[in-house]
Design an enzyme around this catalytic site. Structure first.
Site, PDB file in Angstrom:
ATOM      1  N   ASP A 422       0.855  -1.191   0.000  1.00  0.00           N
ATOM      2  CA  ASP A 422       0.000   0.000   0.000  1.00  0.00           C
ATOM      3  C   ASP A 422       0.892   1.243   0.000  1.00  0.00           C
ATOM      4  O   ASP A 422       2.113   1.142   0.162  1.00  0.00           O
ATOM      5  CB  ASP A 422      -0.880  -0.058   1.263  1.00  0.00           C
ATOM      6  CG  ASP A 422      -1.919   1.039   1.272  1.00  0.00           C
ATOM      7  OD1 ASP A 422      -2.260   1.556   0.200  1.00  0.00           O
ATOM      8  OD2 ASP A 422      -2.392   1.392   2.387  1.00  0.00           O
ATOM      9  N   GLU A 425       2.460   4.965  -4.075  1.00  0.00           N
ATOM     10  CA  GLU A 425       2.395   5.890  -5.239  1.00  0.00           C
ATOM     11  C   GLU A 425       3.709   6.624  -5.455  1.00  0.00           C
ATOM     12  O   GLU A 425       3.978   6.933  -6.625  1.00  0.00           O
ATOM     13  CB  GLU A 425       1.237   6.878  -5.040  1.00  0.00           C
ATOM     14  CG  GLU A 425      -0.129   6.249  -5.131  1.00  0.00           C
ATOM     15  CD  GLU A 425      -0.446   5.300  -3.968  1.00  0.00           C
ATOM     16  OE1 GLU A 425       0.070   5.529  -2.860  1.00  0.00           O
ATOM     17  OE2 GLU A 425      -1.180   4.334  -4.193  1.00  0.00           O
ATOM     18  N   ASP A 500      -8.894   3.782  -2.078  1.00  0.00           N
ATOM     19  CA  ASP A 500      -9.856   4.212  -1.058  1.00  0.00           C
ATOM     20  C   ASP A 500     -11.129   4.792  -1.660  1.00  0.00           C
ATOM     21  O   ASP A 500     -11.301   6.007  -1.768  1.00  0.00           O
ATOM     22  CB  ASP A 500      -9.184   5.228  -0.125  1.00  0.00           C
ATOM     23  CG  ASP A 500      -8.030   4.599   0.637  1.00  0.00           C
ATOM     24  OD1 ASP A 500      -7.971   3.348   0.699  1.00  0.00           O
ATOM     25  OD2 ASP A 500      -7.180   5.347   1.148  1.00  0.00           O
TER      26      ASP A 500
HETATM   27  C1  GLC Z   1      -4.696   3.221   2.927  1.00  0.00           C
HETATM   28  C2  GLC Z   1      -5.173   2.015   2.113  1.00  0.00           C
HETATM   29  C3  GLC Z   1      -6.201   1.257   2.902  1.00  0.00           C
HETATM   30  C4  GLC Z   1      -5.617   0.841   4.248  1.00  0.00           C
HETATM   31  C5  GLC Z   1      -5.117   2.062   5.011  1.00  0.00           C
HETATM   32  C6  GLC Z   1      -4.400   1.690   6.285  1.00  0.00           C
HETATM   33  O1  GLC Z   1      -5.709   4.127   3.068  1.00  0.00           O
HETATM   34  O2  GLC Z   1      -5.649   2.392   0.860  1.00  0.00           O
HETATM   35  O3  GLC Z   1      -6.646   0.142   2.162  1.00  0.00           O
HETATM   36  O4  GLC Z   1      -6.582   0.187   4.997  1.00  0.00           O
HETATM   37  O5  GLC Z   1      -4.223   2.788   4.178  1.00  0.00           O
HETATM   38  O6  GLC Z   1      -3.336   0.857   6.042  1.00  0.00           O
END
Ligand code: GLC
Length: 816
Positions: A422, A425, A500
């Site tokens: 995650d 980017e 998200d």
């Molecule tokens: C980001 C991710 C999400 C995750 C969060 C905490 O917002 O996109 O899927 O739950 O981080 O790690």
């Protein structure tokens, strides 16, 4: 450079007068002048203009040509993270013809004309139909601010042309009239048409005169695409730096464009079958007792589930590769007990490494100088979940190798089965740009550059390093990786999700489009956060989302957990019933879904197919968004509004069986389909043989003792396929797979099912139960491999089925 008297200057001056000063076209734009020489080297032809522009045209296939331009008189090192170097290409024909006004490059599929006076390119099919023609063609603007060029290309767009592709854009499937740009961005709670989003796939498909072509602009700087937005009949693409370097792919079928693009940028390995099951996630499940409670509830309520996710709170202070021992005192024990109950554990790993001299990962990276640096020396510092962090430079092969090694404990010792990448980017908190400063330096595999060039590929390189690590330690099992950010080609390493999203009906519409678009962009193994990540869905919205989500290649409920629970049982009995029913359908369809993946991994065939892909000659399909093909024989149309008793939809040409009622319906028209709350419109193509397994609570719970084949009658012919193997591991590469083809031929009073099998894998089942659906006659006689069967072996009370040996080759059903 040029003196004021060169022809170049005169040409330039005329241009300045002619063009308008817009974002794309700027009065300082420079253009190639006349071609003064050319030379051919095997599959490449170099054209040099008087003002020192070189156009290199490389024929990769009869239907695929690469165009590279330089304005410096030489090309930089040819390096790409997107292109799969292991894939071979080849052409049958390459002829270069020199005419008075132009050069003509001919292959067996396309003709490419290059104008001598200005280097403009036009591509035709072999009937002479112009497929793609330069408008201004290649031009550039020197960027004195950054150095290098802003490289630009514009093409004439044809009458009624449509445009598709471009990864995860949350816009209408047909991009005509839109301008989009690509810059991987952490876009929390994005909205319709908002961009840029998380992924970067600078690939689009154009469609006009029922012929499709593709453009892959392999440039990792911020890229822009304009589809008749600025000018009605012009399509353009440009980048903030780098090279004008694009691949033209001719169809004429969209299938050929997409599969060729996927071949170019690489196909994934087969995922383990469990990864195609249902997954449950939340930010976050902790402590251990909570994880166990969720697991137990799935089994108690008999809702199939294969994977549970641990979000950032499993770590010690958000330090990657550590555990919070208060919440998870014995992770190995927990993971192994979950595994005994059929749950695979997937954990999140982010790129930000906490600056903490007592933290081993930080120390190792520091000792080895593995973190990204600012242009003038210091390590790049940014805030993410753990506070101030440094960030590994995944574009350095040594860093990737080190990163891969970090997974030993998680995968080999603790038994985690998948890793979720995650924030890659890369996302940075508390800065307006949400990412690294642009001066940050990257190794770029020995082609050092700034973040302007490496930003868009940071995520794919992180996922690649993770993939290499998980694969190393999971071997001989298959790895499972999921990423948020990606660039073209990321499908070689990882699956993905759309980031998200929000618990709104509009987002249900968005995710339906995103998944079709990702499938058309080579990156089909994708899903959305079912129910929405931000905010809380109503029970109805959750149910409708799940009903669509089970037909997405990746199927996971995830939520921020901020506003309440989002497990299938959080919304009352009606929703539990809907979820169970639809997840069970997914599990029954696993052999069909796995076969879809086989075709994707082998032929690059997209898992989901928008209607326009399915039937590009039917103009009605060009602007359809909601209906799609799941595989090639099941048509799905989600319900996207509250209080629906059904919906209007377009059924593509051909005949289709209503999945719920088995009613045969003629397509090529709009129709109203009535649906209860526990249904959405689903249709099966006539002639299809859909393979099914029994419902299991998780992949591997049951030894499959019988395959079910739902065969839908056709007055005509249709072929279906079934791929099976050990469901994990690599034996399939040694021929231990089973690939069955079922050919159905139906006539007024007859149905023939032929089976052809290749591969050495012995399936666990010995028999196939064939359900005969839609037979328009009563059965008089049945012959199995030339032997007549006695009719009492079959059941004819409305539900015709017969059970045959799995090795049968031909079944004749004769009617009266
Ligand atoms: C980001 C991710 C999400 C995750 C969060 C905490 O917002 O996109 O899927 O739950 O981080 O790690």
């Amino acid at each position: 450079m040029f003196s004021l008297t060169t022809p170049y200057f005169c040409f330039h001056a005329i241009r300045e007068f002619m063009i308008t000063n817009t974002e794309l076209e700027y009065k300082g734009d420079l253009f190639p002048s006349n071609i003064i020489s050319y030379k051919q080297e095997v599959d490449s032809i170099y054209f040099t203009t008087e003002n020192n522009v070189i156009l290199k045209v490389t024929v990769l296939r009869d239907s695929m040509i690469r165009f590279r331009y330089t304005t410096k008189g030489y090309f930089n090192n040819d390096f790409s993270y997107a292109i799969d170097k292991s894939q071979s290409h080849g052409y049958n024909e390459l002829n270069l013809i020199v005419e008075k006004e132009f050069y003509l490059i001919k292959t067996s599929k396309i003709y490419c004309k290059i104008q001598k006076s200005n280097g403009k390119v036009s591509i035709y099919d072999t009937d002479g139909l112009p497929i793609l023609e330069d408008e201004l063609g290649f031009h550039w603007e020197e960027s004195y601010e950054y150095g290098g060029n802003i490289v630009k290309m514009s093409k004439h767009s044809k009458e009624a042309e449509s445009f598709y592709g471009l990864g995860d854009k949350a816009s209408h499937l047909n991009l005509k009239g839109k301008r989009v740009h690509n810059w991987a961005t952490d876009q929390y709670a994005f909205s319709k048409d908002q961009e840029p989003l998380y992924k970067v796939v600078p690939f689009y498909i154009g469609l006009h005169h029922q012929k499709a072509y593709g453009i892959f602009f392999d440039n990792t700087f911020k890229t822009y695409f304009d589809f008749c937005h600025e000018k009605r009949n012009v399509t353009s693409f440009w980048a903030d730096g780098g090279e004008m370097n694009y691949y033209f792919i001719y169809g004429p079928k969209m299938k050929e464009v997409v599969t060729t693009y996927t071949h170019l940028t690489g196909k994934p390995e087969l995922p383990p079958l469990w990864a195609l099951g249902y997954h449950q996630c939340k930010w976050s499940y902790y402590p251990e007792a909570k994880v166990r409670e969720v697991a137990a509830n799935f089994r108690k309520l008999q809702i199939p589930c294969d994977a549970l996710y641990l979000d950032i709170d499993y770590m010690d202070g958000f330090r990657c590769f550590t555990w919070n021992k208060d919440y998870f005192p014995d992770p190995k024990k927990m993971v192994s007990e979950l595994s005994n109950d059929g749950f695979k554990t997937v954990v999140i790993i982010d790129p930000g490494i906490k600056i903490d001299p007592d933290y081993w990962v930080y120390k190792e990276a520091l000792d080895n100088d593995f973190f990204c640096k600012r242009a003038d020396g210091p390590y790049m510092k940014g805030k993410v979940w753990p506070g101030e962090c440094n960030f590994p430079d995944y574009t350095n092969p040594k860093v990737r190798d080190w990163w891969a090694g970090l997974f030993k404990e998680l995968i080999a010792d603790i038994g985690v089965k998948g890793v979720w990448n995650d924030m890659n980017e890369p996302a940075v908190m508390e800065v307006p740009t949400k990412t690294f400063p642009l001066d940050v330096r990257h190794d770029y595999d020995g082609n050092p550059c700034s973040h302007r060039k490496a930003h868009n590929i940071y995520g794919i390189q992180m996922a690649r390093a993770t993939y290499e690590g998980v694969k190393r330690f999971a071997y001989p099992k298959r790895p499972f990786i999921i990423t948020r950010s990606a660039y073209s080609g990321a499908q070689r390493y990882t699956s993905s999700w759309t980031g998200d999203n929000v618990a709104t009906w509009e987002h249900l519409w968005i995710c339906n489009i995103q998944m079709q678009r990702m499938s058309m962009s080579g990156m089909g193994f994708t899903g959305s956060d079912i129910g929405g990540f931000a905010e809380q869905p109503t029970p109805e919205l959750y149910a409708r989302w799940l009903q669509l989500g089970v037909f997405h290649p990746f199927c996971r409920t995830h939520s921020s957990g901020e506003h309440g629970d989002q497990e299938p049982w959080s919304f009352g009995e009606d929703v539990i019933h809907v979820v169970r029913k639809f997840v069970e359908i997914r599990y029954q369809l696993l052999p069909y879904l796995y076969t879809m993946f086989w075709k994707y991994c082998n032929d690059g065939e997209p898992l989901l197919k928008p209607l326009v892909y399915y039937d590009q000659e039917d103009l009605q399909t060009h602007y359809r968004t909601d209906e799609f093909l799941f595989g090639s024989q099941i048509l799905v149309c989600p319900i996207l509004e509250p209080n629906a008793q059904g919906r209007r939809m377009y059924l593509p040409r051909g005949k289709w069986y209503n999945f719920w009622t088995n009613e045969l319906v003629e397509g090529g028209r709009e129709l109203w389909v009535a649906c209860d709350f526990d249904q959405i419109p689903i249709f099966v193509k006539e002639g299809a043989s859909i393979p099914k397994y029994p419902v299991q609570q998780y992949v591997g719970e049951k030894t499959i003792s019988q395959l079910t084949l739902d065969t839908y009658f056709i007055n005509g012919k249709e072929k279906s396929h079934l791929y099976e193997d050990a469901q994990d591991g690599y034996d399939y590469n040694k021929g231990r797979y089973s690939y069955r083809t079922f050919s159905v031929t139906g006539k007024e009073k007859q149905l023939i099912i032929q089976q052809h099998k290749v591969g050495e894998y012995e399936t666990t089942y010995q028999t196939i139960k064939i359900n005969l659906i839609g037979l328009p006659f009563n059965i008089k006689r049945v012959e199995l491999d030339n032997e007549e069967l006695s009719l009492d072996k079959m059941h004819f009370n409305g539900e015709n089925f017969l059970i045959v040996d799995k090795h049968f080759t031909e079944l004749h059903i004769i009617g009266e």
